[in-house]
Design a protein around this motif. Structure first.
Motif, PDB file in Angstrom:
ATOM      1  N   ASP A   2     -20.175   9.875   3.097  1.00  0.00           N
ATOM      2  CA  ASP A   2     -18.940   9.447   3.746  1.00  0.00           C
ATOM      3  C   ASP A   2     -18.587  10.358   4.915  1.00  0.00           C
ATOM      4  O   ASP A   2     -18.964  11.525   4.952  1.00  0.00           O
ATOM      5  N   LYS A   3     -17.838   9.798   5.841  1.00  0.00           N
ATOM      6  CA  LYS A   3     -17.309  10.549   6.970  1.00  0.00           C
ATOM      7  C   LYS A   3     -15.891  10.050   7.211  1.00  0.00           C
ATOM      8  O   LYS A   3     -15.642   8.839   7.200  1.00  0.00           O
ATOM      9  N   ILE A   4     -14.966  10.949   7.426  1.00  0.00           N
ATOM     10  CA  ILE A   4     -13.579  10.554   7.680  1.00  0.00           C
ATOM     11  C   ILE A   4     -13.222  10.922   9.112  1.00  0.00           C
ATOM     12  O   ILE A   4     -13.438  12.054   9.554  1.00  0.00           O
ATOM     13  N   ILE A   5     -12.676   9.954   9.834  1.00  0.00           N
ATOM     14  CA  ILE A   5     -12.261  10.189  11.214  1.00  0.00           C
ATOM     15  C   ILE A   5     -10.796   9.801  11.383  1.00  0.00           C
ATOM     16  O   ILE A   5     -10.275   8.975  10.641  1.00  0.00           O
ATOM     17  N   GLY A   6     -10.162  10.414  12.362  1.00  0.00           N
ATOM     18  CA  GLY A   6      -8.789  10.077  12.682  1.00  0.00           C
ATOM     19  C   GLY A   6      -8.736   9.434  14.056  1.00  0.00           C
ATOM     20  O   GLY A   6      -9.501   9.803  14.953  1.00  0.00           O
ATOM     21  N   VAL A   7      -7.868   8.468  14.216  1.00  0.00           N
ATOM     22  CA  VAL A   7      -7.656   7.806  15.510  1.00  0.00           C
ATOM     23  C   VAL A   7      -6.186   7.985  15.848  1.00  0.00           C
ATOM     24  O   VAL A   7      -5.321   7.617  15.055  1.00  0.00           O
ATOM     25  N   THR A   8      -5.888   8.570  16.998  1.00  0.00           N
ATOM     26  CA  THR A   8      -4.495   8.879  17.306  1.00  0.00           C
ATOM     27  C   THR A   8      -4.141   8.638  18.766  1.00  0.00           C
ATOM     28  O   THR A   8      -4.984   8.804  19.657  1.00  0.00           O
ATOM     29  N   LYS A  58     -12.307   5.941   6.672  1.00  0.00           N
ATOM     30  CA  LYS A  58     -13.469   6.469   5.953  1.00  0.00           C
ATOM     31  C   LYS A  58     -14.671   5.596   6.260  1.00  0.00           C
ATOM     32  O   LYS A  58     -14.638   4.387   6.058  1.00  0.00           O
ATOM     33  N   ILE A  59     -15.724   6.227   6.757  1.00  0.00           N
ATOM     34  CA  ILE A  59     -16.955   5.521   7.103  1.00  0.00           C
ATOM     35  C   ILE A  59     -18.002   5.868   6.052  1.00  0.00           C
ATOM     36  O   ILE A  59     -18.311   7.038   5.840  1.00  0.00           O
TER      37      ILE A  59
END
Length: 232
Positions: A2-8, A58-59
């Motif tokens: 898994d990979k977690i990214i934020g979009v802001t 979460k990817i």
């Protein structure tokens, strides 16, 4: 994997919040081409319908790292504002960043190593001759405490376990606070320029691809092909 990214949108206006919403849609749309799944963990809705100030995604999948790398960085949208018709600005920027998972440990007595030791301090001959004190160490974190409050080793073991659990909980809280601080810092740091991807138009379908992004995407695809050959 898994990979977690934020979009802001950072501190950007409603236009940037609209771009965040569109980028989330694009990420979800492109996910199947990389054989990954995208789950929206949380989102902060904007003041206008259809806008999102920030979100965490979460990817999941074997290609999650490569896929997230294609999105991590500054995203640019070139278009005229639908919210302020007379506004002259046509370039809007948002940020996509990696969210490092905060370390957290589930407290389990099976992970504790106990060590009997002699107490020190007041207590006379009993303190000097009997190993009633207990050192407890939480092996996953290395956190250690000592209990010598009682003459009973059993009671000291219980006290040490309680103290150790408090220490581990405090450590989890500290890591969580550090992660939130890092997350907030990234949410307000939106770089203008050097966009990794640029979108044009209100339909958000026409993409202006710069050379650096194109080369990066081709390199990632080439690496996927090589990995598939190795697996076969």
């Amino acid at each position: 994997m898994d990979k977690i990214i934020g979009v802001t949108a950072g501190r950007g206006p409603e236009e940037c919040s609209w771009v965040v919403a569109q980028v989330i849609k694009k990420i979800i749309q492109e996910a199947p081409t990389f054989d990954v799944e995208v789950q929206v963990l949380d989102r902060q809705e904007g003041s206008i319908n259809g806008t999102v100030i920030s979100a965490s995604l979460k990817i999941s999948g074997e290609n999650c790292m490569a896929f997230s790398a294609l999105w991590t960085g500054t995203i640019q949208w070139i278009g005229k504002s639908d919210f302020r018709k007379s506004h002259k600005r046509k370039n809007w920027f948002i940020e996509v960043f990696e969210i490092k998972p905060s370390a957290s440990w589930i407290f389990d007595v099976k992970d504790i190593r106990y060590q009997a030791m002699r107490s020190s301090g007041a207590g006379g001959q009993h303190v000097n001759k009997v190993s009633s004190a207990v050192r407890a160490t939480h092996m996953p974190t290395g956190v250690s405490v000592v209990a010598m409050d009682s003459r009973s080793q059993h009671q000291n073991k219980k006290i040490a376990t309680e103290r150790l659990q408090t220490k581990v909980n405090e450590l989890n809280l500290l890591h969580w606070k550090e992660n939130e601080k890092y997350k907030w810092f990234n949410q307000i740091q939106v770089e203008r320029g050097n966009a990794i991807r640029t979108f044009v138009g209100t339909d958000f379908k026409s993409e202006k691809v710069d050379k650096s992004y194109k080369v990066k995407r081709q390199a990632e695809k080439q690496r996927f092909r090589q990995e598939m050959k190795i697996e076969k």
